[in-house]
Design an enzyme around this catalytic site. Structure first.
Site, PDB file in Angstrom:
ATOM      1  N   ALA A   1       4.470 -48.124   9.736  1.00  0.00           N
ATOM      2  CA  ALA A   1       5.700 -48.141   9.709  1.00  0.00           C
ATOM      3  C   ALA A   1       6.198 -48.145  10.900  1.00  0.00           C
ATOM      4  CB  ALA A   1       6.306 -46.834   8.924  1.00  0.00           C
ATOM      5  N   ASP A   2       5.769 -47.325  11.829  1.00  0.00           N
ATOM      6  CA  ASP A   2       6.085 -47.349  13.310  1.00  0.00           C
ATOM      7  C   ASP A   2       6.099 -48.481  13.821  1.00  0.00           C
ATOM      8  OD1 ASP A   2       6.578 -44.484  13.066  1.00  0.00           O
ATOM      9  OD2 ASP A   2       5.028 -43.845  14.122  1.00  0.00           O
TER      10      ASP A   2
ATOM     11  N   SER B   1       1.051 -46.239   6.103  1.00  0.00           N
ATOM     12  CA  SER B   1       0.720 -45.178   6.659  1.00  0.00           C
ATOM     13  C   SER B   1       2.080 -45.033   7.487  1.00  0.00           C
ATOM     14  CB  SER B   1      -0.466 -45.151   7.657  1.00  0.00           C
ATOM     15  OG  SER B   1      -0.328 -46.043   8.601  1.00  0.00           O
ATOM     16  N   LYS B   2       2.024 -43.715   8.269  1.00  0.00           N
ATOM     17  CA  LYS B   2       3.159 -43.648   9.220  1.00  0.00           C
ATOM     18  C   LYS B   2       2.818 -44.606  10.398  1.00  0.00           C
ATOM     19  CE  LYS B   2       5.806 -40.581  11.979  1.00  0.00           C
ATOM     20  NZ  LYS B   2       5.318 -41.065  13.172  1.00  0.00           N
ATOM     21  N   ARG B   3       1.796 -44.806  10.689  1.00  0.00           N
ATOM     22  CA  ARG B   3       1.576 -45.710  12.018  1.00  0.00           C
ATOM     23  C   ARG B   3       1.741 -46.986  11.577  1.00  0.00           C
ATOM     24  NH1 ARG B   3      -3.756 -47.176  13.723  1.00  0.00           N
ATOM     25  NH2 ARG B   3      -4.641 -45.490  12.454  1.00  0.00           N
TER      26      ARG B   3
END
Ligand code: GLU
Length: 477
Positions: free
Chosen positions: A249-250, A245-247
Site C-alpha cells: 500500500a505504501d 501488505s502495508k508495504r
C-alpha cells in the site's frame, strides 16, 4: 436462530483495512438477523500489546458506522478473564484432554537441533518432560492439548465447504502459558462458547487453526453448540499477486489503515468518506448477484448473505475506492457547501452553492473543492505553457476587444454573446480562443464548464484576468 457474532481483534497495532471488512461482514450478518454484534479484545499476548491500539480499533469502527452491541461498555478484554480460562483448562486436564508439560525452551531447542521436523505430538510426547509421561515438577509449566493421533478432522466452512485436516500435522498446542495466560486458541474457543457465538467470521489466515478449535469443542463436550465457521477470502495486492501488505500500500501510495496511525495517513484523513469505504470494502469478497454497486448500510443489511461471499481472494483496486468516493461526494451537495464556507472565509453561501454545482461531478475528494475551486477566489499567478505557445496577434486583438465588451456589458448572463461579439468584430474564430481564455481565467487547461465558471466570477473579475493575460502575452512574445 439467535445470531451472535464477534469481532475479535488483537490490539497489536493499528487495525488493517482488511480487519474493517471482517468487522463489516460480522456486523451485516448480525443486523440482517436482528442479532448481536460483540467486540472482544483478544489481548492475551502481552508481548505484542501496543498501547493505543484498542482505542484506535474502537474509533475506526465508529468512524465507518459499525455499531457494537456488547463489549464496548463494559469492555470485554481477555486479559481480564484469566480465571475463567484457568477453570476451563483444568477441566480438560481432568478429562485427559490436556496435560502439564515442564520442558524448558532449551530442552525443546535441543530437540529441534536433533530433528528439524521435531513436533510435540503423539509420537514424541511420551519421551518428553510432562505429566502424561509420569513426570512431576514444581517448576514452571505449560498446559498442552493432547491432540489425538492421526485422525481426520473436518471443518464445515460456510464459504469453503468441507475442509479436512489430519491431526498428524497438528502438534500438541500450548493452551495455557507458564505465566497463567491462555493462548489464543483456548481463550478464543472458551469465549466463543460462553458468549454463545453462532458464527465465527474471520480471515482466511485462521483456517489452519480451525481443526484444533473443532477438537477443542469436542474435548469440552460442546460439539452440539459449536459455532459455524466462515473464513473470508484474502485481500490481494492490486496485481493479484499475493496478500496485500502495508508495504504494498505504501509503495502504491494508498492508505492501509482507516484512520491516521503514527506516520501513516488513514483513509479518513486522505479524504475518503466512510460510506465510500464501506461500499468499497463490502464488494471485496462479496457480490449482491445483481448489477447494483451503490449500497447504503441499510441496503447492505438487507442484501447481505454469507452464501454470496467468494472463495477467491479479492484484488484491492484503489481506483474503485476513489470512484465510490466520487459517487458519494456527488450526493452530498449541501455538506460540501458547508465545507467550502468553513474553509474559505471569503465565500458566501450563494457562491459556495454555485461552485459546488459546477465542480461536484469532477472532484474525487472533498478537499478537491478547495484546490480545483481556488481560481474562484484567487486570480492565477502562473499560466500553463500553452498560453505562450498559442498567443498570437489575433489573440491580442480578440482579447483586447473582449475585455472592452465585458467592461461595457457586465451582465453575467451575457458571456456567450459577448464572446461572439468580440469574435465577429475582430474577425477571429471564437473556438480557437477558448483554450487561452480558460488559461486566463483558471491558469490551467482543464477545469469545470468555462461559461458557468465565468458567470460565478462575474464580468469585472473576468475582464481583469483578461487584461493581465494581454500584458503577459505582450511580454512573452
Ligand atoms: N484475535 C484474532 C485476530 O486478531 C481473532 C481471530 C478470530 O476471529 O478467531 O484476528
Amino acid at each position: 436462530m439467535d445470531v451472535r457474532v464477534r469481532f475479535a481483534p488483537s490490539p497489536t497495532g493499528a487495525l488493517h483495512i482488511g480487519g474493517v471488512r471482517t468487522a463489516l461482514y460480522n456486523y451485516l450478518l448480525a443486523r440482517k438477523h436482528k442479532g448481536t454484534m460483540i467486540l472482544r479484545v483478544e489481548d492475551t499476548d502481552q508481548n505484542r500489546y501496543v498501547p493505543g491500539a484498542e482505542d484506535y480499533i474502537v474509533n475506526s469502527l465508529k468512524w465507518v458506522g459499525i455499531q457494537i452491541d456488547e463489549g464496548l461498555e463494559p469492555r470485554i478484554r481477555q486479559s481480564e478473564r484469566k480465571e475463567i480460562y484457568k477453570e476451563y483448562v483444568s477441566k480438560l486436564v481432568e478429562t485427559g484432554h490436556a496435560y502439564y508439560a515442564y520442558d524448558t525452551s532449551e530442552d525443546l531447542e535441543e530437540e529441534r537441533k536433533k530433528d528439524p521436523n521435531f513436533q510435540y505430538d503423539a509420537k514424541t510426547r511420551m519421551r518428553l518432560n510432562n505429566s502424561l509421561a509420569g513426570k512431576k515438577s514444581d517448576g514452571p509449566s505449560v498446559i498442552r492439548f493432547k491432540t489425538p493421533s492421526n485422525v481426520d478432522v473436518t471443518v464445515n466452512d460456510l464459504i469453503r465447504g468441507e475442509v479436512t485436516f489430519n491431526t498428524s500435522q497438528v502438534d500438541d498446542k500450548v493452551l495455557m502459558k507458564s505465566d497463567g495466560m491462555p493462548t489464543y486458541h483456548l481463550a478464543n474457543v472458551v469465549d466463543d462458547h460462553l458468549m454463545r457465538i453462532s458464527h465465527v467470521i474471520r480471515g482466511e489466515e485462521w483456517l489452519p487453526s480451525a481443526p484444533l478449535h473443532v477438537l477443542l469443542y469436542k474435548a469440552f463436550g460442546w460439539e452440539d453448540t459449536m459455532p459455524r465457521f466462515a473464513h473470508l477470502p484474502l485481500l490481494l495486492k492490486p496485481d493479484g499477486n499475493g496478500k496485500l501488505s502495508k508495504r504494498d500500500a505504501d509503495k502504491a501510495g494508498f492508505p492501509i489503515f482507516p484512520l491516521n496511525w503514527q506516520e501513516s495517513i488513514g483513509y479518513k484523513e486522505a479524504g475518503y468518506l466512510p460510506e465510500a469505504i464501506i461500499n468499497f470494502l463490502v464488494l471485496l469478497g462479496w457480490n449482491p448477484g445483481t448489477e447494483q454497486e451503490i449500497f447504503s448500510m441499510d441496503e447492505l443489511i438487507e442484501a447481505f448473505s454469507l452464501e454470496r461471499i467468494n472463495k477467491a481472494g479479492a484484488k484491492f483496486d484503489i481506483q474503485k475506492a476513489q470512484w465510490f468516493n466520487q459517487q458519494y461526494i456527488r450526493k452530498k451537495g449541501p455538506e460540501m457547501v458547508e465545507f467550502l464556507m468553513a474553509n474559505r472565509s471569503d465565500c458566501d453561501r450563494q457562491k459556495a452553492e454555485r461552485i459546488v454545482e459546477v465542480l461536484k461531478d469532477r472532484v474525487t475528494f472533498q478537499k478537491d473543492f478547495l484546490t480545483m475551486g481556488k481560481f474562484f477566489f484567487e486570480a492565477p499567478t502562473t499560466y500553463d505553457d500553452v498560453l505562450n505557445k498559442k498567443w498570437s496577434p489575433a489573440a491580442d486583438l480578440f482579447f483586447t476587444k473582449l475585455e472592452e465588451v465585458l467592461r461595457r456589458n457586465p451582465d453575467p448572463a451575457a458571456f456567450k454573446m459577448n464572446i461572439e461579439v468580440a469574435a465577429s468584430e475582430t474577425n477571429v474564430k471564437s473556438g480557437s480562443m477558448m483554450q487561452i481564455l480558460r488559461v486566463a481565467i483558471t491558469g490551467g487547461t482543464a477545469g469545470p464548464d468555462l461559461v458557468s465558471s465565468m458567470e460565478i466570477l462575474g464580468a469585472p473579475e473576468v475582464a481583469d484576468r483578461i487584461q493581465k493575460v494581454i500584458e503577459y502575452g505582450k511580454k512573452g512574445k
